[in-house]
Design a protein around this motif. Structure first.
Motif, PDB file in Angstrom:
ATOM      1  N   LEU A  15      61.466  89.591  36.999  1.00  0.00           N
ATOM      2  CA  LEU A  15      60.766  89.040  35.533  1.00  0.00           C
ATOM      3  C   LEU A  15      60.454  87.641  35.334  1.00  0.00           C
ATOM      4  O   LEU A  15      59.758  87.563  34.473  1.00  0.00           O
ATOM      5  N   THR A  16      61.056  86.449  36.516  1.00  0.00           N
ATOM      6  CA  THR A  16      60.033  85.420  36.099  1.00  0.00           C
ATOM      7  C   THR A  16      59.012  84.964  36.859  1.00  0.00           C
ATOM      8  O   THR A  16      58.444  84.030  37.198  1.00  0.00           O
ATOM      9  N   LYS A  17      58.048  86.059  37.807  1.00  0.00           N
ATOM     10  CA  LYS A  17      57.110  85.657  38.120  1.00  0.00           C
ATOM     11  C   LYS A  17      55.707  84.956  37.981  1.00  0.00           C
ATOM     12  O   LYS A  17      55.045  84.333  38.062  1.00  0.00           O
ATOM     13  N   LYS A  18      55.686  85.936  36.381  1.00  0.00           N
ATOM     14  CA  LYS A  18      54.586  85.197  35.686  1.00  0.00           C
ATOM     15  C   LYS A  18      54.289  83.942  35.482  1.00  0.00           C
ATOM     16  O   LYS A  18      53.492  82.719  35.554  1.00  0.00           O
ATOM     17  N   TYR A  19      55.645  82.936  35.484  1.00  0.00           N
ATOM     18  CA  TYR A  19      55.922  81.313  35.656  1.00  0.00           C
ATOM     19  C   TYR A  19      55.835  80.589  36.673  1.00  0.00           C
ATOM     20  O   TYR A  19      55.276  79.452  36.959  1.00  0.00           O
ATOM     21  N   ARG A  20      56.019  81.563  37.676  1.00  0.00           N
ATOM     22  CA  ARG A  20      55.814  80.968  39.154  1.00  0.00           C
ATOM     23  C   ARG A  20      54.555  81.025  39.481  1.00  0.00           C
ATOM     24  O   ARG A  20      53.539  81.738  39.318  1.00  0.00           O
ATOM     25  N   LYS A  21      54.016  79.457  40.730  1.00  0.00           N
ATOM     26  CA  LYS A  21      52.167  79.677  41.099  1.00  0.00           C
ATOM     27  C   LYS A  21      52.744  80.590  42.736  1.00  0.00           C
ATOM     28  O   LYS A  21      52.654  79.431  43.125  1.00  0.00           O
TER      29      LYS A  21
ATOM     30  N   PRO B 105      60.235  76.913  37.150  1.00  0.00           N
ATOM     31  CA  PRO B 105      60.610  78.218  37.070  1.00  0.00           C
ATOM     32  C   PRO B 105      62.022  78.905  38.168  1.00  0.00           C
ATOM     33  O   PRO B 105      62.222  77.935  38.916  1.00  0.00           O
ATOM     34  N   SER B 106      62.577  80.499  37.332  1.00  0.00           N
ATOM     35  CA  SER B 106      63.631  80.648  38.581  1.00  0.00           C
ATOM     36  C   SER B 106      62.881  80.857  40.358  1.00  0.00           C
ATOM     37  O   SER B 106      61.481  81.120  39.886  1.00  0.00           O
ATOM     38  N   PHE B 107      63.964  80.652  40.964  1.00  0.00           N
ATOM     39  CA  PHE B 107      63.206  81.158  42.575  1.00  0.00           C
ATOM     40  C   PHE B 107      61.862  79.996  42.864  1.00  0.00           C
ATOM     41  O   PHE B 107      61.083  80.364  43.038  1.00  0.00           O
ATOM     42  N   SER B 108      61.891  78.205  42.613  1.00  0.00           N
ATOM     43  CA  SER B 108      60.890  77.909  42.818  1.00  0.00           C
ATOM     44  C   SER B 108      61.442  76.721  43.779  1.00  0.00           C
ATOM     45  O   SER B 108      63.026  76.228  43.659  1.00  0.00           O
TER      46      SER B 108
ATOM     47  N   GLY C   6      55.365  69.335  44.155  1.00  0.00           N
ATOM     48  CA  GLY C   6      54.710  70.676  43.781  1.00  0.00           C
ATOM     49  C   GLY C   6      55.597  71.711  44.468  1.00  0.00           C
ATOM     50  O   GLY C   6      57.077  71.147  44.674  1.00  0.00           O
ATOM     51  N   PHE C   7      55.411  72.912  43.616  1.00  0.00           N
ATOM     52  CA  PHE C   7      56.647  74.133  44.224  1.00  0.00           C
ATOM     53  C   PHE C   7      56.310  75.454  44.474  1.00  0.00           C
ATOM     54  O   PHE C   7      54.718  75.833  44.763  1.00  0.00           O
ATOM     55  N   SER C   8      56.602  76.169  45.524  1.00  0.00           N
ATOM     56  CA  SER C   8      56.298  77.406  46.313  1.00  0.00           C
ATOM     57  C   SER C   8      57.530  77.969  45.604  1.00  0.00           C
ATOM     58  O   SER C   8      58.213  77.555  45.330  1.00  0.00           O
ATOM     59  N   THR C   9      57.334  79.221  46.166  1.00  0.00           N
ATOM     60  CA  THR C   9      58.284  80.476  45.848  1.00  0.00           C
ATOM     61  C   THR C   9      59.605  80.743  46.758  1.00  0.00           C
ATOM     62  O   THR C   9      59.710  80.617  47.514  1.00  0.00           O
ATOM     63  N   TYR C  10      60.767  80.022  46.600  1.00  0.00           N
ATOM     64  CA  TYR C  10      62.409  80.428  46.625  1.00  0.00           C
ATOM     65  C   TYR C  10      62.143  81.851  46.894  1.00  0.00           C
ATOM     66  O   TYR C  10      62.872  82.958  46.017  1.00  0.00           O
ATOM     67  N   ILE C  11      62.251  82.563  48.082  1.00  0.00           N
ATOM     68  CA  ILE C  11      62.182  83.978  48.188  1.00  0.00           C
ATOM     69  C   ILE C  11      63.635  84.758  48.417  1.00  0.00           C
ATOM     70  O   ILE C  11      64.180  83.826  48.974  1.00  0.00           O
TER      71      ILE C  11
ATOM     72  N   LEU D 298      61.926  71.390  24.121  1.00  0.00           N
ATOM     73  CA  LEU D 298      62.227  71.779  25.509  1.00  0.00           C
ATOM     74  C   LEU D 298      61.727  73.348  25.258  1.00  0.00           C
ATOM     75  O   LEU D 298      61.408  74.028  24.647  1.00  0.00           O
ATOM     76  N   TRP D 299      61.510  73.898  26.408  1.00  0.00           N
ATOM     77  CA  TRP D 299      60.913  74.741  26.747  1.00  0.00           C
ATOM     78  C   TRP D 299      61.428  76.253  26.585  1.00  0.00           C
ATOM     79  O   TRP D 299      62.671  76.104  26.314  1.00  0.00           O
ATOM     80  N   SER D 300      60.948  76.551  25.541  1.00  0.00           N
ATOM     81  CA  SER D 300      61.603  78.014  25.200  1.00  0.00           C
ATOM     82  C   SER D 300      60.758  79.369  26.027  1.00  0.00           C
ATOM     83  O   SER D 300      60.176  79.777  25.601  1.00  0.00           O
ATOM     84  N   TYR D 301      61.847  80.005  26.452  1.00  0.00           N
ATOM     85  CA  TYR D 301      61.190  81.362  27.040  1.00  0.00           C
ATOM     86  C   TYR D 301      60.764  82.377  25.920  1.00  0.00           C
ATOM     87  O   TYR D 301      60.340  82.916  26.377  1.00  0.00           O
ATOM     88  N   GLU D 302      61.441  82.442  24.920  1.00  0.00           N
ATOM     89  CA  GLU D 302      61.088  83.081  23.726  1.00  0.00           C
ATOM     90  C   GLU D 302      60.277  82.879  23.287  1.00  0.00           C
ATOM     91  O   GLU D 302      59.329  83.755  22.649  1.00  0.00           O
ATOM     92  N   THR D 303      59.330  81.486  22.843  1.00  0.00           N
ATOM     93  CA  THR D 303      57.793  81.549  22.609  1.00  0.00           C
ATOM     94  C   THR D 303      57.395  81.221  23.461  1.00  0.00           C
ATOM     95  O   THR D 303      55.893  81.357  23.471  1.00  0.00           O
ATOM     96  N   GLU D 304      57.601  80.508  25.051  1.00  0.00           N
ATOM     97  CA  GLU D 304      57.125  80.408  26.251  1.00  0.00           C
ATOM     98  C   GLU D 304      55.720  79.368  25.054  1.00  0.00           C
ATOM     99  O   GLU D 304      54.669  79.798  26.134  1.00  0.00           O
ATOM    100  N   SER D 305      57.261  78.522  25.234  1.00  0.00           N
ATOM    101  CA  SER D 305      56.101  76.966  24.910  1.00  0.00           C
ATOM    102  C   SER D 305      57.266  76.182  24.599  1.00  0.00           C
ATOM    103  O   SER D 305      58.245  76.350  24.775  1.00  0.00           O
TER     104      SER D 305
END
Length: 391
Positions: free
Chosen positions: A384-390, A337-340, A346-351, A282-289
């Motif tokens: 906070l979660t910007k880095k996970y979104r393309k 990721p959050s706000f996808s 594919g995903f874009s940002t959910y403003i 499972l994806w872990s935000y703590e380890t980012e893996s």
């Protein structure tokens, strides 16, 4: 005594659920962790949490305080130890602090200068998102005992097909007719003003919280918790819905956790077992893996305000962040990721402007205001979660 619940060392490991709440406000069993501690202590609590959450979840500090690690769930022995804490004492279990006494005159807390009291009994400890469903059986049984001790259930209606009625507790205002309740494998708690519609078949342990609803001909396996104001339908197994979330139609939800204000579209399903039967990662935000869970069965972890369209298919061990909107054919990736906004294609940002418009409408339908305080929390999560979104 003034009791303050703090997040402890596992806060980041419990994301995405702790993006929008302190650890104390995670629901496991029937009650949230905060509600459990308040029942045991016989008083209210406040919270020490992330700064951006503190406006909604403030801390009240007094001259003398007991700080409690919210990742530990209370029981009779532990709560008595906490009540009996004296100045310069701390309770530890192994390397983890459970609770400690502090005064507002202390500039810092140094446990080298404390008398350490070892807690040597068993207790439930929530350290990972999957603990919420995998330990829900034990937590639900403990809460059932806590909530029903020395109380009398409302009568079970004559039309209900029931096994082990002594393990069933019905609160005032609950409605249920022509349903099957099997409490031989665990207790069944039916909350105030909740409803179980005709043809539903439920096996314990199971909790239906206040104002929640089980729709027509639903199949429920334990250990499942349907939080306040939630609605479920179709087939649900060993899952926890925190509150105000809907999985109202046919489709399967298993070994999963939904935060608040989530919606699962009709005929949507999650896989809870890999085709090769291997351990789920499972994806872990703590380890980012992706981290090993030690589980063969693990489904969907979905943060607050996230939704999926009809016929959505979730892979085994999928983590969905806060305020996502998933739709379309195929399997979306197993970390969204959050706000996808999007799906397998594919995903874009959910403003945030659009996300907040939806949240405002959804919450108003349940007579809850989406206020500026809530908006500021979600704005912070977006950053906070910007880095996970393309983007």
């Amino acid at each position: 005594m003034n009791y303050i619940l703090f997040d402890g060392t596992v806060r980041n490991a419990l994301l995405p659920f702790t993006f929008t709440r302190p650890v104390a406000d995670i629901r496991i069993g029937i009650l949230t962790i905060r509600e459990k501690w308040e029942k045991h202590l016989g008083t209210t609590t406040t919270t020490l949490t992330e700064e951006y959450l503190s406006e909604k979840y403030p801390m009240v500090e007094m001259e003398e305080n007991v700080m409690i690690n919210a990742s530990f769930l209370p029981n009779d022995i532990l709560s008595e130890m906490v009540k009996n804490l004296e100045p310069n004492q701390a309770i530890f279990k192994g390397e983890e602090v459970i609770a400690f006494y502090t005064q507002d005159t202390q500039e810092e807390v140094d446990f080298d200068n404390y008398e350490i009291v070892e807690y040597q009994n068993d207790c439930l400890f929530v350290a990972h998102p999957w603990d919420i469903f995998s330990k829900n059986d034990a937590a639900l049984r403990e809460d059932f005992e806590l909530l029903t001790e020395d109380r009398k259930s409302q009568p079970i209606p004559k039309s209900v097909n029931v096994i082990s009625p002594e393990n069933i507790f019905i609160e005032e205002g609950a409605k249920l007719e022509f349903v099957t309740l099997n409490a031989s494998s665990g207790p069944i708690y039916i909350g105030k003003n909740s409803e179980i519609m005709e043809g539903s078949v439920i096996r314990g342990p199971f909790a239906l919280c206040e104002e929640a609803q089980v729709k027509l001909a639903t199949k429920v396996y334990g250990a499942t918790t349907v939080g306040p104001h939630c609605r479920i339908g179709g087939e649900v197994s060993n899952s926890v819905l925190f509150g105000y979330s809907n999985k109202g139609h046919d489709g399967f939800l298993g070994n999963s956790v939904l935060g608040e204000w989530c919606n699962i579209g009709a005929d949507s399903n999650n896989s809870n077992l890999k085709n090769n039967y291997e351990e789920v990662k499972l994806w872990s935000y703590e380890t980012e893996s992706f981290s090993k869970t030690g589980l063969q069965f693990c489904g969907l972890m979905m943060g607050d305000h996230s939704k999926c369209g009809i016929n959505t298919m979730f892979n085994t061990g999928t983590v969905v962040g806060v305020s996502t909107n998933i739709f379309g054919a195929g399997f979306p990736r197993n970390f969204v990721p959050s706000f996808s906004w999007g799906g397998a294609a594919g995903f874009s940002t959910y403003i945030t402007k659009k996300a907040f418009e939806t949240a405002r409408i959804v919450m108003s339908r349940r007579h809850v205001e989406f206020d500026e305080k809530e908006a500021r929390i979600l704005e912070h999560v977006f950053e906070l979660t910007k880095k996970y979104r393309k983007e």
